[in-house]
Design a protein around this motif. Structure first.
Motif, PDB file in Angstrom:
ATOM      1  N   THR A   1       0.797  -1.226   0.000  1.00  0.00           N
ATOM      2  CA  THR A   1       0.000   0.000   0.000  1.00  0.00           C
ATOM      3  C   THR A   1       0.834   1.282   0.000  1.00  0.00           C
ATOM      4  OG1 THR A   1      -0.142  -0.066   2.416  1.00  0.00           O
ATOM      5  CG2 THR A   1      -1.918  -1.145   1.185  1.00  0.00           C
ATOM      6  N   ASN A   2       2.142   1.170   0.168  1.00  0.00           N
ATOM      7  CA  ASN A   2       3.003   2.353   0.223  1.00  0.00           C
ATOM      8  C   ASN A   2       3.036   3.028  -1.156  1.00  0.00           C
ATOM      9  OD1 ASN A   2       5.283   4.145   0.239  1.00  0.00           O
ATOM     10  ND2 ASN A   2       6.072   3.051   2.010  1.00  0.00           N
ATOM     11  N   ARG A   3       2.644   4.294  -1.220  1.00  0.00           N
ATOM     12  CA  ARG A   3       2.506   4.980  -2.492  1.00  0.00           C
ATOM     13  C   ARG A   3       3.719   5.842  -2.846  1.00  0.00           C
ATOM     14  NH1 ARG A   3      -0.906   8.230  -3.541  1.00  0.00           N
ATOM     15  NH2 ARG A   3      -1.508   7.497  -5.599  1.00  0.00           N
ATOM     16  N   TYR A   4       4.845   5.594  -2.186  1.00  0.00           N
ATOM     17  CA  TYR A   4       6.077   6.294  -2.535  1.00  0.00           C
ATOM     18  C   TYR A   4       6.834   5.596  -3.665  1.00  0.00           C
ATOM     19  CZ  TYR A   4       5.977   9.731   1.239  1.00  0.00           C
ATOM     20  OH  TYR A   4       5.648  10.785   2.045  1.00  0.00           O
ATOM     21  N   PHE A   5       6.530   4.338  -3.917  1.00  0.00           N
ATOM     22  CA  PHE A   5       7.258   3.574  -4.925  1.00  0.00           C
ATOM     23  C   PHE A   5       6.539   3.674  -6.273  1.00  0.00           C
ATOM     24  CE2 PHE A   5       8.153   1.564  -0.834  1.00  0.00           C
ATOM     25  CZ  PHE A   5       9.540   1.647  -0.825  1.00  0.00           C
ATOM     26  N   ALA A   6       7.317   3.895  -7.341  1.00  0.00           N
ATOM     27  CA  ALA A   6       6.714   4.107  -8.657  1.00  0.00           C
ATOM     28  C   ALA A   6       7.545   3.450  -9.749  1.00  0.00           C
ATOM     29  CB  ALA A   6       6.593   5.607  -8.945  1.00  0.00           C
ATOM     30  N   LEU A   7       6.874   3.042 -10.835  1.00  0.00           N
ATOM     31  CA  LEU A   7       7.609   2.621 -12.026  1.00  0.00           C
ATOM     32  C   LEU A   7       8.417   3.821 -12.519  1.00  0.00           C
ATOM     33  CD1 LEU A   7       5.080   0.506 -14.153  1.00  0.00           C
ATOM     34  CD2 LEU A   7       6.661  -0.249 -12.380  1.00  0.00           C
ATOM     35  N   GLY A   8       9.638   3.576 -12.925  1.00  0.00           N
ATOM     36  CA  GLY A   8      10.513   4.661 -13.350  1.00  0.00           C
ATOM     37  C   GLY A   8      11.392   5.196 -12.244  1.00  0.00           C
ATOM     38  N   MET A   9      11.204   4.677 -11.021  1.00  0.00           N
ATOM     39  CA  MET A   9      12.024   5.062  -9.882  1.00  0.00           C
ATOM     40  C   MET A   9      12.653   3.807  -9.267  1.00  0.00           C
ATOM     41  SD  MET A   9      11.987   8.370  -9.385  1.00  0.00           S
ATOM     42  CE  MET A   9      12.260   8.715  -7.648  1.00  0.00           C
ATOM     43  N   PRO A  10      13.730   3.970  -8.482  1.00  0.00           N
ATOM     44  CA  PRO A  10      14.369   2.796  -7.871  1.00  0.00           C
ATOM     45  C   PRO A  10      13.548   2.213  -6.733  1.00  0.00           C
ATOM     46  CG  PRO A  10      15.418   4.808  -7.104  1.00  0.00           C
ATOM     47  CD  PRO A  10      14.450   5.219  -8.177  1.00  0.00           C
ATOM     48  N   TRP A  11      13.895   1.004  -6.345  1.00  0.00           N
ATOM     49  CA  TRP A  11      13.435   0.315  -5.148  1.00  0.00           C
ATOM     50  C   TRP A  11      12.119  -0.458  -5.276  1.00  0.00           C
ATOM     51  CZ3 TRP A  11      16.827  -0.862  -1.687  1.00  0.00           C
ATOM     52  CH2 TRP A  11      17.850   0.017  -1.331  1.00  0.00           C
ATOM     53  N   TRP A  12      11.223  -0.103  -6.198  1.00  0.00           N
ATOM     54  CA  TRP A  12       9.941  -0.802  -6.181  1.00  0.00           C
ATOM     55  C   TRP A  12      10.126  -2.308  -6.396  1.00  0.00           C
ATOM     56  CZ3 TRP A  12       7.748  -3.871  -9.880  1.00  0.00           C
ATOM     57  CH2 TRP A  12       8.248  -3.801 -11.182  1.00  0.00           C
ATOM     58  N   ASP A  13      11.097  -2.691  -7.220  1.00  0.00           N
ATOM     59  CA  ASP A  13      11.312  -4.105  -7.518  1.00  0.00           C
ATOM     60  C   ASP A  13      12.025  -4.834  -6.370  1.00  0.00           C
ATOM     61  OD1 ASP A  13      13.541  -2.521  -8.079  1.00  0.00           O
ATOM     62  OD2 ASP A  13      14.294  -3.866  -9.628  1.00  0.00           O
ATOM     63  N   TYR A  14      12.604  -4.092  -5.424  1.00  0.00           N
ATOM     64  CA  TYR A  14      13.159  -4.685  -4.209  1.00  0.00           C
ATOM     65  C   TYR A  14      12.134  -4.649  -3.077  1.00  0.00           C
ATOM     66  CZ  TYR A  14      17.942  -4.552  -6.129  1.00  0.00           C
ATOM     67  OH  TYR A  14      19.070  -4.747  -6.876  1.00  0.00           O
ATOM     68  N   TRP A  15      11.343  -3.591  -3.062  1.00  0.00           N
ATOM     69  CA  TRP A  15      10.309  -3.424  -2.036  1.00  0.00           C
ATOM     70  C   TRP A  15       9.369  -4.624  -1.987  1.00  0.00           C
ATOM     71  CZ3 TRP A  15       5.279  -1.134  -3.925  1.00  0.00           C
ATOM     72  CH2 TRP A  15       4.309  -1.131  -2.921  1.00  0.00           C
ATOM     73  N   ILE A  16       8.900  -5.084  -3.130  1.00  0.00           N
ATOM     74  CA  ILE A  16       7.899  -6.149  -3.158  1.00  0.00           C
ATOM     75  C   ILE A  16       8.440  -7.459  -2.566  1.00  0.00           C
ATOM     76  CG2 ILE A  16       6.516  -7.606  -4.687  1.00  0.00           C
ATOM     77  CD1 ILE A  16       5.957  -5.069  -6.335  1.00  0.00           C
ATOM     78  N   PRO A  17       9.583  -7.995  -3.036  1.00  0.00           N
ATOM     79  CA  PRO A  17      10.057  -9.231  -2.403  1.00  0.00           C
ATOM     80  C   PRO A  17      10.507  -9.044  -0.965  1.00  0.00           C
ATOM     81  CG  PRO A  17      11.663  -8.437  -4.009  1.00  0.00           C
ATOM     82  CD  PRO A  17      10.418  -7.618  -4.194  1.00  0.00           C
ATOM     83  N   PHE A  18      11.083  -7.880  -0.634  1.00  0.00           N
ATOM     84  CA  PHE A  18      11.552  -7.599   0.726  1.00  0.00           C
ATOM     85  C   PHE A  18      10.382  -7.639   1.712  1.00  0.00           C
ATOM     86  CE2 PHE A  18      13.806  -4.334   3.632  1.00  0.00           C
ATOM     87  CZ  PHE A  18      14.618  -5.310   4.202  1.00  0.00           C
TER      88      PHE A  18
ATOM     89  N   GLU B   1      21.077   8.995  -7.582  1.00  0.00           N
ATOM     90  CA  GLU B   1      21.409   8.456  -6.266  1.00  0.00           C
ATOM     91  C   GLU B   1      20.622   9.138  -5.145  1.00  0.00           C
ATOM     92  OE1 GLU B   1      23.323   5.802  -5.244  1.00  0.00           O
ATOM     93  OE2 GLU B   1      23.173   5.347  -7.369  1.00  0.00           O
ATOM     94  N   LYS B   2      20.215  10.388  -5.342  1.00  0.00           N
ATOM     95  CA  LYS B   2      19.390  11.052  -4.334  1.00  0.00           C
ATOM     96  C   LYS B   2      18.050  10.346  -4.182  1.00  0.00           C
ATOM     97  CE  LYS B   2      21.412  15.672  -4.833  1.00  0.00           C
ATOM     98  NZ  LYS B   2      21.141  17.084  -5.217  1.00  0.00           N
ATOM     99  N   ASP B   3      17.490   9.902  -5.307  1.00  0.00           N
ATOM    100  CA  ASP B   3      16.243   9.146  -5.257  1.00  0.00           C
ATOM    101  C   ASP B   3      16.438   7.843  -4.482  1.00  0.00           C
ATOM    102  OD1 ASP B   3      14.815  10.981  -6.840  1.00  0.00           O
ATOM    103  OD2 ASP B   3      15.575  10.064  -8.677  1.00  0.00           O
ATOM    104  N   ARG B   4      17.539   7.164  -4.747  1.00  0.00           N
ATOM    105  CA  ARG B   4      17.815   5.896  -4.073  1.00  0.00           C
ATOM    106  C   ARG B   4      17.969   6.098  -2.571  1.00  0.00           C
ATOM    107  NH1 ARG B   4      20.043   1.383  -6.117  1.00  0.00           N
ATOM    108  NH2 ARG B   4      21.887   1.490  -4.811  1.00  0.00           N
ATOM    109  N   ALA B   5      18.680   7.148  -2.189  1.00  0.00           N
ATOM    110  CA  ALA B   5      18.903   7.407  -0.769  1.00  0.00           C
ATOM    111  C   ALA B   5      17.596   7.766  -0.070  1.00  0.00           C
ATOM    112  CB  ALA B   5      19.931   8.527  -0.600  1.00  0.00           C
ATOM    113  N   ARG B   6      16.782   8.589  -0.713  1.00  0.00           N
ATOM    114  CA  ARG B   6      15.532   9.031  -0.095  1.00  0.00           C
ATOM    115  C   ARG B   6      14.558   7.873   0.103  1.00  0.00           C
ATOM    116  NH1 ARG B   6      10.909  10.365  -2.425  1.00  0.00           N
ATOM    117  NH2 ARG B   6      11.853  10.362  -4.479  1.00  0.00           N
ATOM    118  N   LEU B   7      14.459   7.007  -0.896  1.00  0.00           N
ATOM    119  CA  LEU B   7      13.488   5.919  -0.829  1.00  0.00           C
ATOM    120  C   LEU B   7      13.955   4.741   0.028  1.00  0.00           C
ATOM    121  CD1 LEU B   7      12.215   5.966  -4.506  1.00  0.00           C
ATOM    122  CD2 LEU B   7      10.890   6.495  -2.457  1.00  0.00           C
ATOM    123  N   ALA B   8      15.238   4.711   0.385  1.00  0.00           N
ATOM    124  CA  ALA B   8      15.725   3.637   1.265  1.00  0.00           C
ATOM    125  C   ALA B   8      15.001   3.669   2.601  1.00  0.00           C
ATOM    126  CB  ALA B   8      17.233   3.758   1.464  1.00  0.00           C
ATOM    127  N   GLY B   9      14.698   4.862   3.092  1.00  0.00           N
ATOM    128  CA  GLY B   9      13.960   4.972   4.349  1.00  0.00           C
ATOM    129  C   GLY B   9      12.588   4.345   4.264  1.00  0.00           C
TER     130      GLY B   9
END
Length: 263
Positions: A164-181, A209-217
């Motif tokens: 349900t987290n709406r911070y992850f989007a296609l075209g941005m990093p982490w969404w493909d790690y978020w789901i299995p994690f 890399e700023k996007d990656r760092a921000r979305l890691a949280g």
């Protein structure tokens, strides 16, 4: 046991829907046209979610390959460009497929015709679809498997409502790690398709890399790790784990290793 494409068609009674968000960028047109055309050729029904200002452009360019649906909300926390939340795509995909299966894919992914053999509405847990890097849309042999991420995911019906987290989007990093994690954290199974079934023409990424760092949280929030706990673990946790709490690249590596062990 693999299910043949004809069997899948009979069980569904309609083409399995793939949800995506097609980019209006002209630079992506050739890649996306090749991808969406391949989905149709493989027997899928493509559906693109786009913000209102993009809908007409997407329909004009890609309407023969994909159904275009306008949405009023974009991804939270992004001000650079309009993007659609993966959480919204997942829920819409379940709805399109009558709650039985959800399938999400980046729009520029070219699918092999036999990919339906590897997907079934009876599938449970998470199915990650890795990409194979190629130099042109016509290349489906001799590609290189991307070691860094995934371009598609299938979800069994029991996972509906947990992303349900709406911070992850296609075209941005982490969404493909978020789901299995998140799925592994909640005790669900994860599998990775090892066959060359999804192809991606090499191109320059638009996030940084700023996007990656921000979305890691946001990744840590999804597994119940608060900012204070991350800070404590970064400085006082087990020495062999401190880096994953303090540096987003080490967190990404940690998740990749978790997923690799499942193959």
């Amino acid at each position: 046991m693999r299910i043949e494409p004809k069997e899948i068609a009979m069980k569904w009674g309609r083409p399995l829907a793939i949800l995506t968000s097609v980019s209006p960028q002209l630079a992506a047109e050739e890649r996306q046209t090749a991808g969406l055309k391949s989905w149709k050729g493989a027997g899928f029904h493509g559906v693109s979610f786009n913000l209102p200002e993009e809908v007409e452009t997407i329909r004009q360019r890609y309407g023969q390959f994909v159904e275009v649906v306008g949405v009023t909300q974009g991804c939270r926390g992004l001000n650079k460009r309009p993007l659609v939340a993966v959480a919204d795509l997942i829920e819409a995909s379940f709805a399109k497929n009558e709650g039985r299966f959800s399938l999400i894919l980046n729009a520029d992914i070219i699918l092999a015709e036999n990919i339906r053999t590897y997907l079934s509405q009876e599938a449970r847990g998470v199915t990650m679809i890795p990409r194979w890097l190629v130099d042109s849309a016509n290349q489906q042999e001799g590609g290189e498997k991307d070691p860094w991420g995934y371009d598609g995911v299938g979800l069994g019906s029991e996972l509906r409502g947990i992303f349900t987290n709406r911070y992850f989007a296609l075209g941005m990093p982490w969404w493909d790690y978020w789901i299995p994690f998140r799925a592994l954290h909640l005790g669900h199974s994860v599998r990775i398709l090892d066959e060359a079934l999804a192809f991606h023409v090499r191109h320059q990424e638009r996030w940084d890399e700023k996007d990656r760092a921000r979305l890691a949280g946001e990744m840590w929030k999804e597994v119940g790790v608060s900012p204070w706990r991350r800070l404590w673990s970064k400085h006082f946790g087990p020495r062999n784990k401190r880096k994953i709490y303090g540096y987003h690249n080490h967190l990404a590596g940690h998740i990749r290793e978790m997923i690799k062990k499942l193959i």
